[in-house]
Design a protein around this motif. Structure first.
Motif, short mmCIF file in Angstrom:
data_model
loop_
_atom_site.label_atom_id
_atom_site.label_comp_id
_atom_site.label_asym_id
_atom_site.label_seq_id
_atom_site.Cartn_x
_atom_site.Cartn_y
_atom_site.Cartn_z
N ASN A 59 -30.67 15.38 6.54
CA ASN A 59 -31.88 15.23 5.71
C ASN A 59 -32.76 14.13 6.28
O ASN A 59 -32.36 13.40 7.20
CB ASN A 59 -31.50 14.94 4.24
N GLY A 60 -33.95 14.00 5.71
CA GLY A 60 -34.92 13.04 6.23
C GLY A 60 -34.59 11.60 5.88
O GLY A 60 -35.01 10.67 6.58
N ILE A 64 -34.06 8.34 8.76
CA ILE A 64 -34.61 6.98 8.80
C ILE A 64 -33.47 5.96 8.89
O ILE A 64 -33.48 5.04 9.70
CB ILE A 64 -35.48 6.69 7.55
N THR A 85 -45.28 5.99 -1.18
CA THR A 85 -44.66 7.07 -0.42
C THR A 85 -43.51 7.59 -1.27
O THR A 85 -43.23 7.06 -2.35
CB THR A 85 -44.15 6.55 0.95
N PHE A 86 -42.82 8.62 -0.77
CA PHE A 86 -41.64 9.09 -1.49
C PHE A 86 -40.57 7.99 -1.44
O PHE A 86 -40.43 7.28 -0.45
CB PHE A 86 -41.13 10.40 -0.89
N ALA A 88 -37.61 7.76 -0.82
CA ALA A 88 -36.60 7.76 0.26
C ALA A 88 -36.94 6.84 1.42
O ALA A 88 -36.03 6.36 2.10
CB ALA A 88 -36.40 9.19 0.77
N THR A 89 -38.23 6.58 1.65
CA THR A 89 -38.59 5.71 2.78
C THR A 89 -37.95 4.34 2.58
O THR A 89 -37.33 3.78 3.49
CB THR A 89 -40.13 5.56 2.89
N VAL A 131 -45.64 5.61 7.26
CA VAL A 131 -45.43 6.99 6.80
C VAL A 131 -46.70 7.78 7.10
O VAL A 131 -47.80 7.33 6.76
CB VAL A 131 -45.14 7.03 5.28
N ASP A 157 -42.15 7.60 9.86
CA ASP A 157 -41.62 8.54 8.86
C ASP A 157 -42.58 9.72 8.83
O ASP A 157 -43.64 9.67 8.21
CB ASP A 157 -41.51 7.86 7.49
N ALA A 159 -42.02 12.83 7.65
CA ALA A 159 -41.52 13.91 6.80
C ALA A 159 -42.63 14.84 6.34
O ALA A 159 -42.37 15.98 5.94
CB ALA A 159 -40.81 13.31 5.59
N GLN A 160 -43.90 14.38 6.39
CA GLN A 160 -44.98 15.17 5.77
C GLN A 160 -46.02 15.68 6.77
O GLN A 160 -46.99 16.30 6.33
CB GLN A 160 -45.68 14.31 4.72
N SER A 181 -38.25 15.30 7.61
CA SER A 181 -37.45 16.05 6.63
C SER A 181 -37.85 17.51 6.72
O SER A 181 -39.03 17.82 6.84
CB SER A 181 -37.75 15.53 5.22
N ILE A 183 -36.87 19.58 4.25
CA ILE A 183 -36.64 20.10 2.90
C ILE A 183 -37.74 21.13 2.59
O ILE A 183 -38.84 21.04 3.12
CB ILE A 183 -36.58 18.94 1.88
N LYS A 186 -41.70 20.76 2.53
CA LYS A 186 -42.46 20.16 3.62
C LYS A 186 -43.26 21.22 4.40
O LYS A 186 -43.03 22.40 4.25
CB LYS A 186 -41.52 19.41 4.58
N SER A 194 -32.46 19.44 5.08
CA SER A 194 -32.16 19.06 6.46
C SER A 194 -33.26 18.16 6.97
O SER A 194 -34.31 18.00 6.35
CB SER A 194 -31.96 20.27 7.38
N TYR A 313 -47.51 10.08 -5.57
CA TYR A 313 -46.27 9.77 -6.27
C TYR A 313 -46.72 8.88 -7.40
O TYR A 313 -47.29 7.82 -7.15
CB TYR A 313 -45.28 9.08 -5.34
C1 LIG Z 1 -42.26 10.48 3.29
C2 LIG Z 1 -40.84 10.96 3.09
N1 LIG Z 1 -39.83 10.28 3.64
C3 LIG Z 1 -38.56 10.67 3.51
C4 LIG Z 1 -38.23 11.80 2.81
C5 LIG Z 1 -36.81 12.14 2.63
O1 LIG Z 1 -36.43 13.37 3.10
P1 LIG Z 1 -35.17 14.13 2.48
O2 LIG Z 1 -35.51 14.53 1.10
O3 LIG Z 1 -34.97 15.27 3.42
O4 LIG Z 1 -34.03 13.17 2.54
C6 LIG Z 1 -39.27 12.57 2.23
C7 LIG Z 1 -39.06 13.83 1.49
O5 LIG Z 1 -38.32 14.21 0.78
C8 LIG Z 1 -40.60 12.13 2.36
O6 LIG Z 1 -41.63 12.80 1.82
#
Ligand SMILES: Cc1ncc(COP(=O)(O)O)c(C=O)c1O
Length: 394
Positions: A59-60, A64, A85-86, A88-89, A131, A157, A159-160, A181, A183, A186, A194, A313
């Protein structure tokens, strides 16, 4: 009329034969993890980015985190990122044991502000994570200059924004590594979880390959590691979609241009801006209401009228209840732009498989709402931003 936020099923039906073929190939190969389809996909992903290496991961977030680990960044180190940002960063920084330092975003692009990065650097700073938000790249030229000057690592990052680029750079070229990411939601998404990483650095490639597979370098030989493998079925699905990515991004850009043309005279919100020389791939098409109280009203109005609008967000990371104050995070300077973004952003439906009727319906409904409140906007207030930015990403 109903306009969905995502078009995953439409996309599947459009390229069903290519996806099904890759899944069948994997199923009949008998090799489902670390097999030939993963190897093929990694080569395709590196070629797409023009980088030497690409590694498929679970996964994303792991992408990181493992990039930070590969760079030796952990407890006692600070990593600069931004809070709009999401989650997860920042989560990945905390998993690595480092401290997330939040700085503001640029008010125009919503990507990290290079000037704010420089102001936040301390002797503990080890890395920057810009990001590429909503589909547009951060100013990597300015960021990599700062990183060089202060000897910092950079992890993009991404992911987007796969397929986006800046005026003088491509993703993955001005950093130590770019993570992503895959997922489903995206702009390059599989039917599940993944992620992955691209890099030109052989050491990072080697370390992340080891870390994703229980620290294994050979059969039965292990050092410190985890399980963060991308399985071959998902690699096959993303491989099929990667071949269409440029055409998908072009379609997103086409719908974004239609939204922008249709909404440009509205008074109560601003529209997304594509900076000169950048290729914005519109993972999301985000408008921002001029007043915070209008945001939820507009979302409610759209949802009631069949338009599945969302917010990305709506709580800045440092305002989340799960925000780990103290050793694990701090704010450096004002994050007013990021905080404003959280309470004013609205994402309109955006995916390649939209059609003109659907986009025009969304435009009509947004305009209907705007007409009710336009008279409350002070005279002279711009209805859309000019494209100029506060900082070096002009
Ligand atoms: C900017 C950003 N970073 C990290 C992630 C994390 O990715 P994942 O959900 O695949 O772990 C996401 C999305 O989900 C994201 O939008």
């Amino acid at each position: 009329m109903k306009v969905e936020f995502y078009g995953h099923v439409r996309q599947y039906h459009n390229i069903k034969s290519e996806i099904d073929k890759n899944i069948k190939t994997v199923l009949e190969s008998g090799q489902y993890v670390m097999g030939p389809m993963l190897k093929q996909f990694e080569a395709e992903l590196a070629a797409y980015h023009g980088t030497k290496y690409a590694v498929g991961l679970a996964n994303g977030t792991d992408a990181i985190w493992l990039a930070l680990m590969a760079l030796g960044i952990g407890p006692g180190d600070e990593v600069i990122t931004h809070p709009n940002t999401f989650f997860a960063t920042a989560e990945a920084i905390w998993i690595a044991g480092a401290t997330a330092v939040f700085v503001d975003c640029c008010p125009t692009t919503k990507c990290i502000c290079p000037e704010a990065i420089e102001a936040a650097i301390t002797p503990k700073t080890k890395a920057i994570i810009p990001v590429h938000l909503y589909g547009q790249c951060a100013d990597m030229v300015a960021i990599s200059k700062i990183a060089k000057k202060h000897k910092l690592k950079v992890i993009e990052d991404n992911a987007q924004s796969i397929g986006a680029h800046g005026p003088k750079f491509k993703v993955g070229q001005l950093s130590d590594a770019a993570t992503t990411s895959f997922i489903i939601q995206k702009n390059l998404g599989t039917f599940g979880d993944s992620g992955g990483l691209v890099t030109n650095n052989a050491e990072i490639d080697k370390a992340v390959r080891r870390l994703r597979n229980h620290g294994s370098t050979a059969r039965n030989v292990h050092s410190y590691g985890f399980n963060s493998r991308l399985d071959d079925i998902h690699a096959g699905i993303i491989s099929a979609k990667l071949k269409h990515l440029d055409e998908y991004n072009d379609a997103r850009r086409k719908w974004a241009a239609r939204y922008t043309a249709g909404l440009k005279d509205c008074k109560t919100f601003t529209l997304p801006v594509e900076l000169k020389g950048y290729r914005h791939v519109f993972h999301l098409y985000v408008i921002e209401t001029l007043k915070a109280e209008w945001r939820d009203q507009l979302v409610d109005f759209l949802v009631k009228n069949g338009v599945d609008a969302k917010t990305h967000y709506s709580i800045a990371i440092h305002k989340q209840a799960g925000y780990p104050w103290g050793k694990k995070a701090r704010i450096a300077g004002s994050v007013a732009n990021a905080e404003a973004n959280a309470v004013t952003c609205i994402s309109l439906p955006m995916y390649p498989e939209l059609n003109a009727k659907e986009v025009d319906y969304v435009i009509a409904k947004v305009k209907e709402w705007d007409a009710q409140f336009a008279s409350q906007v002070p005279a002279g207030k711009k209805s859309a931003k000019s494209g100029d930015c506060c900082c070096s990403c002009k």
